[in-house]
Design a protein around this motif. Structure first.
Motif, PDB file in Angstrom:
ATOM      1  N   GLU A 129     -25.355  11.071  -2.244  1.00 36.56           N
ATOM      2  CA  GLU A 129     -26.251  10.396  -3.125  1.00 36.56           C
ATOM      3  C   GLU A 129     -27.335   9.893  -2.614  1.00 36.56           C
ATOM      4  OE1 GLU A 129     -23.358   9.277  -1.818  1.00 36.56           O
ATOM      5  OE2 GLU A 129     -21.973  11.316  -3.028  1.00 36.56           O
ATOM      6  N   GLY A 130     -27.834   9.513  -1.637  1.00 31.84           N
ATOM      7  CA  GLY A 130     -29.306   8.626  -1.660  1.00 31.84           C
ATOM      8  C   GLY A 130     -29.064   7.408  -1.197  1.00 31.84           C
ATOM      9  N   PHE A 131     -28.157   6.445  -1.276  1.00 34.62           N
ATOM     10  CA  PHE A 131     -28.409   5.550  -1.390  1.00 34.62           C
ATOM     11  C   PHE A 131     -28.371   5.000   0.464  1.00 34.62           C
ATOM     12  CE2 PHE A 131     -25.734   0.885  -0.280  1.00 34.62           C
ATOM     13  CZ  PHE A 131     -26.783   1.017  -1.394  1.00 34.62           C
ATOM     14  N   ILE A 132     -29.018   4.503   0.500  1.00 37.17           N
ATOM     15  CA  ILE A 132     -29.631   3.795   1.819  1.00 37.17           C
ATOM     16  C   ILE A 132     -29.315   2.496   1.995  1.00 37.17           C
ATOM     17  CG2 ILE A 132     -31.403   3.727   3.523  1.00 37.17           C
ATOM     18  CD1 ILE A 132     -33.111   5.857   1.535  1.00 37.17           C
ATOM     19  N   GLY A 153     -31.751   5.515  -3.265  1.00 35.77           N
ATOM     20  CA  GLY A 153     -32.672   6.700  -3.581  1.00 35.77           C
ATOM     21  C   GLY A 153     -33.627   7.029  -4.924  1.00 35.77           C
ATOM     22  N   HIS A 154     -32.579   7.766  -5.864  1.00 30.27           N
ATOM     23  CA  HIS A 154     -32.948   8.430  -7.218  1.00 30.27           C
ATOM     24  C   HIS A 154     -32.028   8.197  -7.874  1.00 30.27           C
ATOM     25  CE1 HIS A 154     -36.432  10.163  -5.358  1.00 30.27           C
ATOM     26  NE2 HIS A 154     -36.095  10.551  -4.046  1.00 30.27           N
ATOM     27  N   ASP A 155     -32.238   8.291  -9.214  1.00 29.58           N
ATOM     28  CA  ASP A 155     -31.544   8.192  -9.807  1.00 29.58           C
ATOM     29  C   ASP A 155     -30.448   9.985 -10.046  1.00 29.58           C
ATOM     30  OD1 ASP A 155     -32.035   5.745 -10.736  1.00 29.58           O
ATOM     31  OD2 ASP A 155     -33.447   6.407 -11.983  1.00 29.58           O
ATOM     32  N   SER A 156     -32.025  11.074  -9.542  1.00 30.13           N
ATOM     33  CA  SER A 156     -31.059  12.007  -9.653  1.00 30.13           C
ATOM     34  C   SER A 156     -30.595  12.894  -8.197  1.00 30.13           C
ATOM     35  CB  SER A 156     -32.753  13.245  -9.985  1.00 30.13           C
ATOM     36  OG  SER A 156     -32.576  14.569  -9.585  1.00 30.13           O
ATOM     37  N   PRO A 157     -29.821  13.269  -7.920  1.00 32.35           N
ATOM     38  CA  PRO A 157     -29.210  14.055  -5.939  1.00 32.35           C
ATOM     39  C   PRO A 157     -30.338  13.801  -5.599  1.00 32.35           C
ATOM     40  CG  PRO A 157     -28.255  15.097  -8.896  1.00 32.35           C
ATOM     41  CD  PRO A 157     -29.195  14.640  -9.035  1.00 32.35           C
ATOM     42  N   VAL A 158     -30.361  13.233  -4.217  1.00 37.09           N
ATOM     43  CA  VAL A 158     -30.959  14.099  -3.147  1.00 37.09           C
ATOM     44  C   VAL A 158     -30.759  15.087  -2.683  1.00 37.09           C
ATOM     45  CG1 VAL A 158     -31.077  13.218  -0.757  1.00 37.09           C
ATOM     46  CG2 VAL A 158     -31.676  11.070  -2.835  1.00 37.09           C
ATOM     47  N   GLN A 159     -32.135  15.858  -2.140  1.00 33.54           N
ATOM     48  CA  GLN A 159     -31.633  17.018  -1.739  1.00 33.54           C
ATOM     49  C   GLN A 159     -32.467  17.331   0.086  1.00 33.54           C
ATOM     50  OE1 GLN A 159     -30.516  20.113  -3.841  1.00 33.54           O
ATOM     51  NE2 GLN A 159     -29.613  17.940  -4.931  1.00 33.54           N
ATOM     52  N   THR A 160     -33.213  16.580  -0.399  1.00 32.13           N
ATOM     53  CA  THR A 160     -34.069  16.338   1.556  1.00 32.13           C
ATOM     54  C   THR A 160     -34.420  15.045   1.885  1.00 32.13           C
ATOM     55  OG1 THR A 160     -35.427  17.717   2.734  1.00 32.13           O
ATOM     56  CG2 THR A 160     -35.842  16.904   0.561  1.00 32.13           C
ATOM     57  N   MET A 161     -34.924  14.518   3.316  1.00 32.67           N
ATOM     58  CA  MET A 161     -35.651  13.505   3.305  1.00 32.67           C
ATOM     59  C   MET A 161     -35.719  13.420   4.677  1.00 32.67           C
ATOM     60  SD  MET A 161     -31.831  12.124   4.533  1.00 32.67           S
ATOM     61  CE  MET A 161     -31.049  12.017   2.894  1.00 32.67           C
ATOM     62  N   ALA A 162     -37.412  12.447   4.779  1.00 34.48           N
ATOM     63  CA  ALA A 162     -38.158  13.034   6.272  1.00 34.48           C
ATOM     64  C   ALA A 162     -38.939  11.184   6.723  1.00 34.48           C
ATOM     65  CB  ALA A 162     -38.731  14.036   5.780  1.00 34.48           C
ATOM     66  N   GLN A 163     -38.356  11.020   7.866  1.00 35.16           N
ATOM     67  CA  GLN A 163     -38.973   9.964   8.622  1.00 35.16           C
ATOM     68  C   GLN A 163     -40.092  10.253   8.960  1.00 35.16           C
ATOM     69  OE1 GLN A 163     -36.412   8.662  11.570  1.00 35.16           O
ATOM     70  NE2 GLN A 163     -36.168   6.392  10.688  1.00 35.16           N
ATOM     71  N   SER A 164     -41.455   9.616   9.150  1.00 36.71           N
ATOM     72  CA  SER A 164     -42.270   8.829   9.279  1.00 36.71           C
ATOM     73  C   SER A 164     -42.360   8.993  11.257  1.00 36.71           C
ATOM     74  CB  SER A 164     -43.485   7.991   8.902  1.00 36.71           C
ATOM     75  OG  SER A 164     -42.954   7.262   9.189  1.00 36.71           O
ATOM     76  N   PRO A 165     -43.378   9.709  11.968  1.00 36.86           N
ATOM     77  CA  PRO A 165     -42.749   9.681  13.903  1.00 36.86           C
ATOM     78  C   PRO A 165     -42.905   8.350  13.890  1.00 36.86           C
ATOM     79  CG  PRO A 165     -45.020  11.070  12.705  1.00 36.86           C
ATOM     80  CD  PRO A 165     -44.575  10.878  11.883  1.00 36.86           C
ATOM     81  N   ASP A 166     -43.529   7.116  13.488  1.00 34.93           N
ATOM     82  CA  ASP A 166     -42.990   6.058  13.681  1.00 34.93           C
ATOM     83  C   ASP A 166     -42.365   5.019  13.247  1.00 34.93           C
ATOM     84  OD1 ASP A 166     -43.907   5.553  11.075  1.00 34.93           O
ATOM     85  OD2 ASP A 166     -46.040   4.141  11.989  1.00 34.93           O
ATOM     86  N   GLY A 173     -36.540  13.481  -0.967  1.00 35.88           N
ATOM     87  CA  GLY A 173     -36.573  13.915  -2.698  1.00 35.88           C
ATOM     88  C   GLY A 173     -35.361  14.789  -2.863  1.00 35.88           C
ATOM     89  N   ALA A 174     -35.644  14.810  -4.017  1.00 32.15           N
ATOM     90  CA  ALA A 174     -34.375  14.526  -5.495  1.00 32.15           C
ATOM     91  C   ALA A 174     -34.038  16.263  -6.151  1.00 32.15           C
ATOM     92  CB  ALA A 174     -34.281  13.547  -6.419  1.00 32.15           C
ATOM     93  N   GLU A 175     -33.083  16.186  -7.064  1.00 42.07           N
ATOM     94  CA  GLU A 175     -33.134  17.436  -7.250  1.00 42.07           C
ATOM     95  C   GLU A 175     -34.238  17.629  -8.832  1.00 42.07           C
ATOM     96  OE1 GLU A 175     -29.518  18.287  -9.787  1.00 42.07           O
ATOM     97  OE2 GLU A 175     -29.332  18.982  -7.945  1.00 42.07           O
ATOM     98  N   ASN A 176     -34.614  16.593  -9.420  1.00 43.88           N
ATOM     99  CA  ASN A 176     -35.766  16.505 -10.409  1.00 43.88           C
ATOM    100  C   ASN A 176     -36.478  16.700  -9.981  1.00 43.88           C
ATOM    101  OD1 ASN A 176     -36.416  13.887  -9.401  1.00 43.88           O
ATOM    102  ND2 ASN A 176     -35.620  12.674 -11.555  1.00 43.88           N
ATOM    103  N   GLY A 177     -37.197  16.411  -8.607  1.00 40.66           N
ATOM    104  CA  GLY A 177     -38.778  17.183  -8.766  1.00 40.66           C
ATOM    105  C   GLY A 177     -39.955  16.059  -8.188  1.00 40.66           C
ATOM    106  N   GLU A 178     -38.916  14.519  -7.991  1.00 42.06           N
ATOM    107  CA  GLU A 178     -39.625  13.543  -7.605  1.00 42.06           C
ATOM    108  C   GLU A 178     -39.154  13.278  -6.151  1.00 42.06           C
ATOM    109  OE1 GLU A 178     -39.774  10.202 -10.906  1.00 42.06           O
ATOM    110  OE2 GLU A 178     -38.137   9.941  -9.979  1.00 42.06           O
ATOM    111  N   ILE A 179     -40.496  12.477  -5.394  1.00 38.57           N
ATOM    112  CA  ILE A 179     -40.693  12.294  -3.917  1.00 38.57           C
ATOM    113  C   ILE A 179     -40.474  10.556  -3.885  1.00 38.57           C
ATOM    114  CG2 ILE A 179     -41.222  12.118  -1.827  1.00 38.57           C
ATOM    115  CD1 ILE A 179     -42.202  15.117  -2.896  1.00 38.57           C
TER     116      ILE A 179
END
Length: 226
Positions: A129-132, A153-166, A173-179
């Motif tokens: 659900e995107g709870f971190i 994470g989001h009010d909308s279901p989470v679809q994908t995630m990424a971490q910066s190199p450092d 990223g969520a189902e509603n198109g928000e990042i």
């Protein structure tokens, strides 16, 4: 008489050949069928060195067992000395890669993905659900895990995630198109990007951490300057 008939027959044959030659000038020529192409056989090539149990190319160095159910995700620390794993048994485990021993564990941790924070000082667990949750590694007589922060994470279901190199930035990223972009380990929201009109299906940081790429179901590749 026979000679006369043979002459007439020869004349008819020659006349037919001349007619066929004239008519073929205007008709497409049909290429003659070629024979089946064959390739030379290649001899079986054995490896230069036999693969055996004594000198294998790939070998098993150990098996680490702790989880009582499926292992959902693993993550290597930046210094390559530790491994973090999260299981369907709601257990977070930190492993010593030198000897395969468990350094620390935490129960009742619901998580589908696991990430290391900056300088290997924290660990992130993320639910479907995107709870971190951010876990700090406390060094004492033994290594322990202590929850440092948590955020949704989001009010909308989470679809994908990424971490910066450092490991200092975390994008979801969520189902509603928000990042959403967070600062780690504090958990401060850096920004919310209305990136797409449809579900965000992929996120990736560039190797220098200066760009974030997002892909949606119905649009092309979007590149964001971070």
């Amino acid at each position: 008489m026979r000679m006369h008939k043979a002459g007439i027959l020869c004349a008819i044959v020659i006349f037919g050949l001349l007619l066929s030659g004239c008519s073929s000038d205007n008709e497409p020529k049909i290429p003659k069928p070629q024979g089946t192409v064959t390739f030379p056989a290649i001899a079986w090539q054995r490896p230069a060195e036999p693969i055996s149990q004594s000198r294998p190319l790939v070998r098993l160095t150990g098996v680490m067992r702790w989880h009582q159910s499926t292992v959902n995700d693993i993550a290597f620390s930046a210094n390559n000395t530790r491994l973090a794993s999260i299981g369907a048994d709601s257990t977070l485990v930190v492993w010593n890669l030198a000897n395969g021993e468990s350094l620390a564990s935490q129960s009742n941790v619901d998580g589908r993905r696991v990430f290391w924070g900056p300088e290997d000082q924290t660990i992130l667990t993320v639910t479907n659900e995107g709870f971190i949750r951010v876990w700090a590694l406390k060094v004492g007589p033994s290594l322990t895990l202590e929850e440092q922060a948590h955020f949704a994470g989001h009010d909308s279901p989470v679809q994908t995630m990424a971490q910066s190199p450092d490991h200092s930035l975390f994008a979801v990223g969520a189902e509603n198109g928000e990042i959403k972009l967070w600062q780690i380990p504090e958990g401060n929201t850096m920004t919310v990007i209305p990136a797409h009109n449809n579900s965000v299906v992929f996120l990736a940081f560039s190797p220098d951490g200066q760009r974030l790429v997002s892909i949606s179901l119905n649009q092309g590749i979007m590149v964001w300057s971070v």
